[in-house]
Scaffold this active site. Structure first.
Site, PDB file in Angstrom:
ATOM      1  N   HIS A 167       0.818  -1.211   0.000  1.00 25.66           N
ATOM      2  CA  HIS A 167       0.000   0.000   0.000  1.00 25.66           C
ATOM      3  C   HIS A 167       0.856   1.267   0.000  1.00 25.66           C
ATOM      4  CE1 HIS A 167      -3.840   1.799   0.002  1.00 25.66           C
ATOM      5  NE2 HIS A 167      -3.559   2.544   1.058  1.00 25.66           N
ATOM      6  N   CYS A 223      -8.915  -2.136 -11.063  1.00 25.86           N
ATOM      7  CA  CYS A 223      -8.341  -0.952 -10.414  1.00 25.86           C
ATOM      8  C   CYS A 223      -7.083  -1.265  -9.610  1.00 25.86           C
ATOM      9  CB  CYS A 223      -9.380  -0.258  -9.543  1.00 25.86           C
ATOM     10  SG  CYS A 223     -10.009  -1.305  -8.239  1.00 25.86           S
TER      11      CYS A 223
HETATM   12  C1  PEP Z   1      -6.394  -4.109  -4.911  1.00 24.64           C
HETATM   13  O1  PEP Z   1      -6.331  -4.932  -4.000  1.00 24.64           O
HETATM   14  O2  PEP Z   1      -6.027  -4.343  -6.078  1.00 24.64           O
HETATM   15  C2  PEP Z   1      -6.927  -2.761  -4.655  1.00 24.64           C
HETATM   16  C3  PEP Z   1      -7.164  -1.922  -5.631  1.00 24.64           C
HETATM   17  O3  PEP Z   1      -7.118  -2.421  -3.357  1.00 24.64           O
HETATM   18  P1  PEP Z   1      -5.934  -1.984  -2.362  1.00 24.64           P
HETATM   19  O4  PEP Z   1      -4.673  -1.882  -3.152  1.00 24.64           O
HETATM   20  O5  PEP Z   1      -6.378  -0.710  -1.764  1.00 24.64           O
HETATM   21  O6  PEP Z   1      -5.930  -3.108  -1.384  1.00 24.64           O
END
Ligand code: PEP
Ligand code: MG
Length: 595
Positions: free
Chosen positions: A208, A527
């Site tokens: 993240h 995404c």
């Molecule tokens: C993902 O898991 O691909 C996503 C978009 O959510 P995050 O990166 O916030 O966990």
């Protein structure tokens, strides 16, 4: 022989994972960790077990960090390896069933002190004892051993307290920030105008923190093995966020080359700007929708100008980071409404809080996540699971979202879904909140906004056909989907090579999800970070994807890739990728297609 840098220092080139492209030239600055303001605390007997538990979790966390560092030493020059490896071994040994660890446990249980107090007291005592102990001819060895004990103490305390680095603001303008590890909450505090580059020793491309850094847009390289051992405060460095390298004490020739590359990069960015007004469609005129992900509010003007046709993922975690209290309904409403107004009629997809996993809270959220300190938080109470256990948290956010939806098209998205029951439970909560707001005559949209789900667990992908019956839309989160499918932690640098969203297993789940969405005639986007990989565009189009969402800075680059793709050749590429022997074979296929 290596070229000499300024004042005769040898140039050293280190390598890590490229995160944010761009060239940063500047002097190293370390972000001091905030002074650990720990007051020594006595505890009552009932708190012995929880304090021991916290201590064991911090010890387990520390034991996990060190082998990771060790594994990555292989990339260092031999001399540096020889210096650092025995040190790490000694630390790993001390974090095992050593006298130090036993003494800390005993102090908690018998002296009735908090885990942090026990760590401070015992490491200080033992370091002092080593310094004062009998000499065997080598004073340096005793001092080194004492330092090692103090280092272990600091690591344990850091993992116990999870304090973010809050002192970025005073660091010199234009410097290159160097830290051992940056957590998402730390990254959220960085002012993009302040640094020429960011380099860390830990971290990987899809954790993240990397997502945050892409949002911030400062050239960045994470997971640089041996970084802290190789640089000193104020050392000149050149960071290349595309190649994933850091040159320490660059020679005059390297500095010239870096300045040239920086100018080339700036020209490339300007030329991308011309794409803004062109349609996002393939060579054979298949329209591909490009939306933006929003991490932090300061990105809003950039996202609104990015050429994106809406926000495909607005993460709401930033509202809960670095806070002393949970944001109330009005505060959340104001933030969501601002995003809706800024997008001026384009849809804004706002995700419910995805707390847990590698998105950890330091503030009020910490108490909500019982497994914050467990060794495997990614498999614990996270996302929708956490929200369904904390109804007030969920309903406060839903109320703010429903109110914001009166100001423009909002879509509400649920994170970490596995099955339909979770979607139905959230929908019931949403309708409950809707009725309450309606009764209070609060301004609302004509009808409740579309409620969709993230497909980011293998369970959700396998249940996609069932979920599609009730979900208004899908958004495929490949960051987590990859982690949970391949059983590889997205945040662990040592396993980076195993973490690959292009693995055929992940692609199959993506394909199944898209097929289920099409069958049910609901929109589906992707995404995760995969959406911003230029090379993956033809493959994803071949899997049937028509909607991508990515950090705002990547939209025009992906548009250029879309406009160079002929969708008629993509289906064959996708079929070959699904049947490939592994991720490496898929890479070879997409490289071949691009050649
Ligand atoms: C993902 O898991 O691909 C996503 C978009 O959510 P995050 O990166 O916030 O966990
Ligand atoms: Mg996710």
């Amino acid at each position: 022989m290596k070229p000499a840098g300024p004042r005769g220092r040898r140039q050293t080139r280190l390598a890590g994972t490229p995160i944010v492209p761009g060239i940063g030239i500047g002097a190293v600055t370390f972000a001091d960790e905030p002074a650990l303001a720990i007051t020594r605390q006595k505890i009552a007997a009932p708190y012995i077990a929880p304090e021991l538990h916290q201590f064991e979790a911090a010890a387990a966390q520390s034991r996990k960090q060190l082998p990771r560092l060790n594994a990555r030493l292989a990339g260092l020059p031999d001399a540096a390896q020889a210096e650092i490896a025995p040190l790490l071994d000694a630390h790993i040994h001390m974090l095992g069933n050593s006298r130090l660890m036993r003494a800390i446990r005993t102090a908690i249980a018998e002296r009735l002190v908090s885990a942090a107090t026990a760590v401070i007291d015992i490491t200080e005592d033992q370091a002092q004892a080593v310094r004062n102990g009998p000499r065997h001819g080598d004073d340096g060895a005793a001092a080194r051993q004492a330092d090692e004990i103090s280092d272990i103490g600091r690591r344990l305390l850091r993992n116990l307290t999870r304090l973010p680095f809050r002192s970025f603001a005073d660091l010199p303008q234009g410097s290159v920030l160097v830290v051992e590890r940056l957590r998402p909450a730390d990254a959220a505090l960085i002012n993009p105008a302040q640094f020429a580059g960011i380099a860390t020793e830990e971290g990987s491309a899809e954790d993240h923190t990397a997502v945050m850094l892409r949002a911030i847009g400062v050239p960045a390289v994470l997971g640089i093995a041996g970084l802290l051992a190789a640089v000193r405060q104020d050392a000149m460095v050149v960071l290349d966020g595309e190649a994933g390298t850091l040159i320490v004490h660059p020679s005059p020739a390297s500095l010239d080359e870096a300045a040239r590359l920086r100018a080339v990069f700036a020209r490339g960015q300007r030329s991308l700007g011309r794409l803004r007004r062109l349609a996002s469609e393939t060579l054979d005129h298949v329209p591909i929708e490009l939306q933006a992900n929003l991490e932090l509010p300061f990105e809003l003007p950039m996202v609104a100008q990015s050429g994106a046709t809406g926000i495909g993922l607005m993460r709401s975690e930033f509202l809960f980071m670095n806070q002393d209290i949970l944001p109330d309904e009005d505060r959340q409403f104001a933030t969501y409404r601002e995003a809706v107004l800024a997008m001026d009629g384009d849809p804004v997809t706002i995700r419910l809080l995805d707390w847990g996993g590698d998105k950890q809270s330091d503030g009020p959220g910490a108490e909500l996540i019982p497994n914050t300190h467990e060794t495997n938080p990614a498999l614990g109470l996270r996302g929708v699971r956490l929200l369904l256990q904390h109804k007030t948290l969920l309903e406060t956010q839903l109320a703010a979202l429903l109110r914001a939806a009166a100001f423009g098209p909002v879509r509400i998205m649920i994170p970490m879904v596995c099955c339909l029951t979770e979607l139905i439970a959230v929908r019931q909560a949403m309708l409950r909140v809707w009725r309450r707001l309606e009764a209070a005559q609060i301004r609302l949209p004509a009808e409740p906004p579309p409620l969709g789900v993230m497909i980011e667990t293998p369970a959700a992908a396998l249940n996609a056909a069932t979920l599609a019956r009730e979900a208004a839309f899908f958004a495929i989160g490949t960051n987590d989907l990859t982690m949970y499918t391949l059983a590889v932690d997205r945040a662990v640098a040592g396993t980076v090579a195993l973490y690959d969203p292009l693995d055929p297993a992940v692609l199959k789940l993506i394909g199944m999800t898209i097929a289920a969405a099409r069958q049910a005639d609901i929109p589906v986007s992707l995404c995760g970070e995969l959406a911003s990989r230029t090379g993956a565009v033809p493959l994803l189009i071949g899997l049937g994807l028509r909607q991508f969402s990515m950090h705002g800075g990547a939209v025009l680059r992906i548009k250029r890739a879309v406009r160079a793709t002929d969708s008629r050749t993509c289906a064959d590429l996708a079929a070959a990728a699904l049947a490939a022997t592994g991720a490496a074979a898929v890479h070879a296929l997409i490289d071949g297609a691009a050649a």
